[in-house]
Design an enzyme around this catalytic site. Structure first.
Site, PDB file in Angstrom:
ATOM      1  N   ARG A 248       0.312  -7.939   1.079  1.00  0.00           N
ATOM      2  CA  ARG A 248       0.588  -9.071   0.202  1.00  0.00           C
ATOM      3  C   ARG A 248       0.673 -10.546   0.731  1.00  0.00           C
ATOM      4  O   ARG A 248       0.515 -11.557  -0.048  1.00  0.00           O
ATOM      5  CB  ARG A 248       2.019  -8.828  -0.429  1.00  0.00           C
ATOM      6  CG  ARG A 248       1.819  -7.710  -1.568  1.00  0.00           C
ATOM      7  CD  ARG A 248       3.177  -7.308  -1.708  1.00  0.00           C
ATOM      8  NE  ARG A 248       3.659  -6.540  -0.628  1.00  0.00           N
ATOM      9  CZ  ARG A 248       5.009  -5.812  -0.622  1.00  0.00           C
ATOM     10  NH1 ARG A 248       5.685  -5.772  -1.846  1.00  0.00           N
ATOM     11  NH2 ARG A 248       5.483  -5.437   0.493  1.00  0.00           N
TER      12      ARG A 248
ATOM     13  N   ARG B  42      -5.687  -6.048  -5.430  1.00  0.00           N
ATOM     14  CA  ARG B  42      -4.195  -5.393  -5.984  1.00  0.00           C
ATOM     15  C   ARG B  42      -4.273  -5.415  -7.605  1.00  0.00           C
ATOM     16  O   ARG B  42      -3.832  -4.400  -8.088  1.00  0.00           O
ATOM     17  CB  ARG B  42      -3.101  -5.543  -5.125  1.00  0.00           C
ATOM     18  CG  ARG B  42      -1.851  -5.336  -5.777  1.00  0.00           C
ATOM     19  CD  ARG B  42      -1.248  -4.098  -5.183  1.00  0.00           C
ATOM     20  NE  ARG B  42       0.048  -3.913  -5.498  1.00  0.00           N
ATOM     21  CZ  ARG B  42       0.829  -3.809  -6.323  1.00  0.00           C
ATOM     22  NH1 ARG B  42       0.064  -3.809  -7.542  1.00  0.00           N
ATOM     23  NH2 ARG B  42       2.105  -3.694  -6.483  1.00  0.00           N
TER      24      ARG B  42
ATOM     25  N   ASP C 207      -0.696   4.903   2.273  1.00  0.00           N
ATOM     26  CA  ASP C 207       0.574   5.104   2.452  1.00  0.00           C
ATOM     27  C   ASP C 207       0.967   6.373   2.918  1.00  0.00           C
ATOM     28  O   ASP C 207       0.427   7.399   2.823  1.00  0.00           O
ATOM     29  CB  ASP C 207       1.418   4.748   1.051  1.00  0.00           C
ATOM     30  CG  ASP C 207       2.860   4.284   1.218  1.00  0.00           C
ATOM     31  OD1 ASP C 207       3.051   3.152   1.724  1.00  0.00           O
ATOM     32  OD2 ASP C 207       3.680   5.466   1.113  1.00  0.00           O
TER      33      ASP C 207
HETATM   34  O1  CP3 Z   1      -0.362  -1.116   8.073  1.00  0.00           O
HETATM   35  C1  CP3 Z   1      -1.094  -1.211   7.294  1.00  0.00           C
HETATM   36  O2  CP3 Z   1      -1.615  -2.249   6.878  1.00  0.00           O
HETATM   37  C2  CP3 Z   1      -1.616   0.142   6.514  1.00  0.00           C
HETATM   38  C3  CP3 Z   1      -0.984   0.566   5.157  1.00  0.00           C
HETATM   39  C4  CP3 Z   1       0.470   0.871   5.237  1.00  0.00           C
HETATM   40  C5  CP3 Z   1       1.160   0.747   4.179  1.00  0.00           C
HETATM   41  N1  CP3 Z   1       2.186   1.544   4.235  1.00  0.00           N
HETATM   42  C6  CP3 Z   1       0.864   0.039   2.966  1.00  0.00           C
HETATM   43  C7  CP3 Z   1       1.692  -0.439   1.759  1.00  0.00           C
HETATM   44  C8  CP3 Z   1       1.078   1.693   6.042  1.00  0.00           C
HETATM   45  C9  CP3 Z   1       0.657   2.034   7.489  1.00  0.00           C
HETATM   46  C10 CP3 Z   1       2.322   2.066   5.445  1.00  0.00           C
HETATM   47  C11 CP3 Z   1       3.463   2.949   5.984  1.00  0.00           C
HETATM   48  C12 CP3 Z   1       4.684   3.140   5.229  1.00  0.00           C
HETATM   49  N2  CP3 Z   1       4.917   3.175   4.126  1.00  0.00           N
HETATM   50  C13 CP3 Z   1       5.910   3.671   6.013  1.00  0.00           C
HETATM   51  C14 CP3 Z   1       5.920   3.315   7.348  1.00  0.00           C
HETATM   52  C15 CP3 Z   1       6.202   2.051   8.158  1.00  0.00           C
HETATM   53  C16 CP3 Z   1       7.051   1.010   7.737  1.00  0.00           C
HETATM   54  O3  CP3 Z   1       6.949   0.065   6.942  1.00  0.00           O
HETATM   55  O4  CP3 Z   1       8.364   1.589   7.834  1.00  0.00           O
HETATM   56  C17 CP3 Z   1       6.704   3.687   4.980  1.00  0.00           C
HETATM   57  C18 CP3 Z   1       8.138   3.685   5.229  1.00  0.00           C
HETATM   58  C19 CP3 Z   1       6.251   3.753   3.823  1.00  0.00           C
HETATM   59  C20 CP3 Z   1       6.648   3.618   2.250  1.00  0.00           C
HETATM   60  C21 CP3 Z   1       6.690   2.590   1.515  1.00  0.00           C
HETATM   61  N3  CP3 Z   1       5.488   1.997   1.104  1.00  0.00           N
HETATM   62  C22 CP3 Z   1       7.673   1.587   1.114  1.00  0.00           C
HETATM   63  C23 CP3 Z   1       8.904   1.959   1.519  1.00  0.00           C
HETATM   64  C24 CP3 Z   1       6.972   0.601   0.578  1.00  0.00           C
HETATM   65  C25 CP3 Z   1       7.753  -0.524  -0.433  1.00  0.00           C
HETATM   66  C26 CP3 Z   1       8.121  -1.419   0.578  1.00  0.00           C
HETATM   67  C27 CP3 Z   1       7.268  -2.725   0.337  1.00  0.00           C
HETATM   68  O5  CP3 Z   1       6.843  -3.140   1.578  1.00  0.00           O
HETATM   69  O6  CP3 Z   1       6.814  -2.931  -0.722  1.00  0.00           O
HETATM   70  C28 CP3 Z   1       5.637   0.879   0.299  1.00  0.00           C
HETATM   71  C29 CP3 Z   1       4.513   0.033  -0.405  1.00  0.00           C
HETATM   72  C30 CP3 Z   1       3.526  -0.380   0.536  1.00  0.00           C
HETATM   73  N4  CP3 Z   1       2.712   0.178   1.663  1.00  0.00           N
HETATM   74  C31 CP3 Z   1       2.919  -1.730   0.308  1.00  0.00           C
HETATM   75  C32 CP3 Z   1       1.716  -1.748   1.266  1.00  0.00           C
HETATM   76  C33 CP3 Z   1       0.561  -2.876   1.306  1.00  0.00           C
HETATM   77  C34 CP3 Z   1       3.278  -2.776  -0.675  1.00  0.00           C
HETATM   78  C35 CP3 Z   1       2.652  -2.154  -1.989  1.00  0.00           C
HETATM   79  C36 CP3 Z   1       2.105  -3.403  -2.923  1.00  0.00           C
HETATM   80  O7  CP3 Z   1       1.072  -4.073  -2.739  1.00  0.00           O
HETATM   81  O8  CP3 Z   1       2.996  -3.744  -3.937  1.00  0.00           O
END
Ligand code: CP3
Length: 350
Positions: free
Chosen positions: A37, A46, A83
């Site tokens: 983001r 997105r 994800d």
């Molecule tokens: O690193 C990268 O650029 C690759 C993509 C990636 C995402 N999530 C994209 C994402 C990776 C490797 C993850 C891993 C992930 N997802 C983890 C482990 C790493 C960490 O952050 O601890 C976990 C726990 C998740 C589960 C998850 N996905 C959560 C808790 C959330 C919400 C929190 C947030 O940041 O909004 C997501 C959403 C998410 N995953 C987004 C992205 C780009 C945001 C979504 C959006 O665009 O609204």
């Protein structure tokens, strides 16, 4: 779609050289959540996709989002845009993202609910993500590494059991205390699905995989052994059996002084470092075992200013004379200015 392999044209990506134990004059650099983001071009796609999950499951758009930070910043590695929670979804658990609130799943915390969840992941559900890998691979410059990933069983299980992110992973901890064999059954399904999923990503073109254990830090040493190290070792063994050349990075965030046990116990090729870890400890006890990756504070990157340069230099001074990949200690924050990422790259690359 092999990359050119002749000695004239092929140079192994710096990222893979570092993961294989080479000390490079300038360490390779990428950032966790580098596609996201804080980038206007991400926000645009997105919005076009309508939701985060439809972006993940659209190979054309997901490949584009994966490549955006490579084009803008020239990072040394791309990370697949997806994800960790697509694995429980492929196991049949309902998943959705409540706008502004993070992930939601229908919780699995009883034998009855577990029996409604599939024993094996439905590969068809993950096939769009594998197609994303193929598309990125064919578009990626040959000097850029390509990283696939999955969540570690413990971290994925915390979401499966609670149905959402929790501050202390209480529901999962309560379940393994009350019914360890049920909890083990959940872990086993994640292990099997993750091995297949990572092997499919590698077959489709990623060079390395990262296993994200974001909640590793809340467990006692005994529970850490049982719920983090042991299942992760099974994944490492299952990937190595099929793809011995692939590099495997473990990221047991918050494991602190248990990291050497994690490295020895799982057999990962490299390990990610959280921000909070003591550098002298890592230098003496971890970087002597495997290459390390991390650990700049995402808040310092967001704040910018001279402190950012100071921190980058301190990290290079601590880890730069042994195998090292520059990264953050956790994902980049959505309100990070792009100019700060550019300044960081200057500080790392000179
Ligand atoms: O690193 C990268 O650029 C690759 C993509 C990636 C995402 N999530 C994209 C994402 C990776 C490797 C993850 C891993 C992930 N997802 C983890 C482990 C790493 C960490 O952050 O601890 C976990 C726990 C998740 C589960 C998850 N996905 C959560 C808790 C959330 C919400 C929190 C947030 O940041 O909004 C997501 C959403 C998410 N995953 C987004 C992205 C780009 C945001 C979504 C959006 O665009 O609204």
């Amino acid at each position: 779609m092999d990359r050119p392999a002749g000695p004239m044209t092929f140079e192994r990506p710096a990222f893979l050289r570092a993961l294989s134990g080479e000390t490079l004059p300038t360490p390779p650099v990428w950032l966790m959540r580098q596609a996201g983001r804080y980038l206007p071009e991400y926000r645009e796609l997105r919005a076009k996709a309508g939701s985060f999950l439809s972006l993940c499951y659209n190979p054309g758009l997901a490949a584009e989002v994966t490549l955006q930070p490579i084009r803008r910043f020239g990072f040394d590695a791309a990370i697949l845009f997806s994800d960790i929670l697509v694995v429980p979804q492929a196991l049949g658990q309902k998943l959705w993202f409540a706008e502004g609130e993070g992930p939601r799943l229908e919780p699995v915390a009883s034998k009855e609910r577990l029996s409604e969840i599939d024993n094996l992941a439905d590969d068809r559900k993950l096939s769009p993500i594998i197609e994303t890998v193929q598309r990125v691979r064919s578009a990626l410059p040959c000097e850029t590494g390509f990283i696939g990933f999955c969540g570690a069983p413990w971290t994925v299980a915390t979401y499966m059991v609670a149905g959402r992110g929790t501050p202390d992973q209480g529901p999962a901890r309560a379940l393994f205390a009350a019914d360890p064999s049920l909890f083990q059954a959940i872990i086993d399904r994640i292990v099997v699905a993750s091995i297949r999923y990572l092997n499919a990503q590698i077959a489709a073109g990623v060079d390395a995989v990262q296993i994200f254990d974001s909640w590793a830090g809340v467990l006692s040493p005994e529970d850490f052994q049982r719920w983090c190290i042991a299942p992760t070792k099974r994944i490492v063994d299952g990937v190595r059996a099929e793809h011995p050349q692939a590099r495997i990075i473990g990221f047991p965030r918050g494991a602190g002084r248990l990291i050497p046990d994690y490295v020895r116990g799982t057999g990962v090729d490299a390990v990610g470092l959280e921000t909070e870890i003591d550098r002298a400890f890592v230098r003496a006890q971890v970087q002597t075992l495997v290459p390390v990756q991390g650990h700049l504070d995402p808040n310092i990157l967001r704040a910018g200013g001279p402190e950012l340069e100071r921190e980058a230099e301190a990290i290079l001074a601590a880890f730069g004379d042994a195998p090292f990949v520059f990264n953050l200690g956790h994902g980049i924050l959505p309100d990070t200015p792009i100019a700060h990422v550019e300044r960081l790259l200057k500080a790392v690359r000179g």
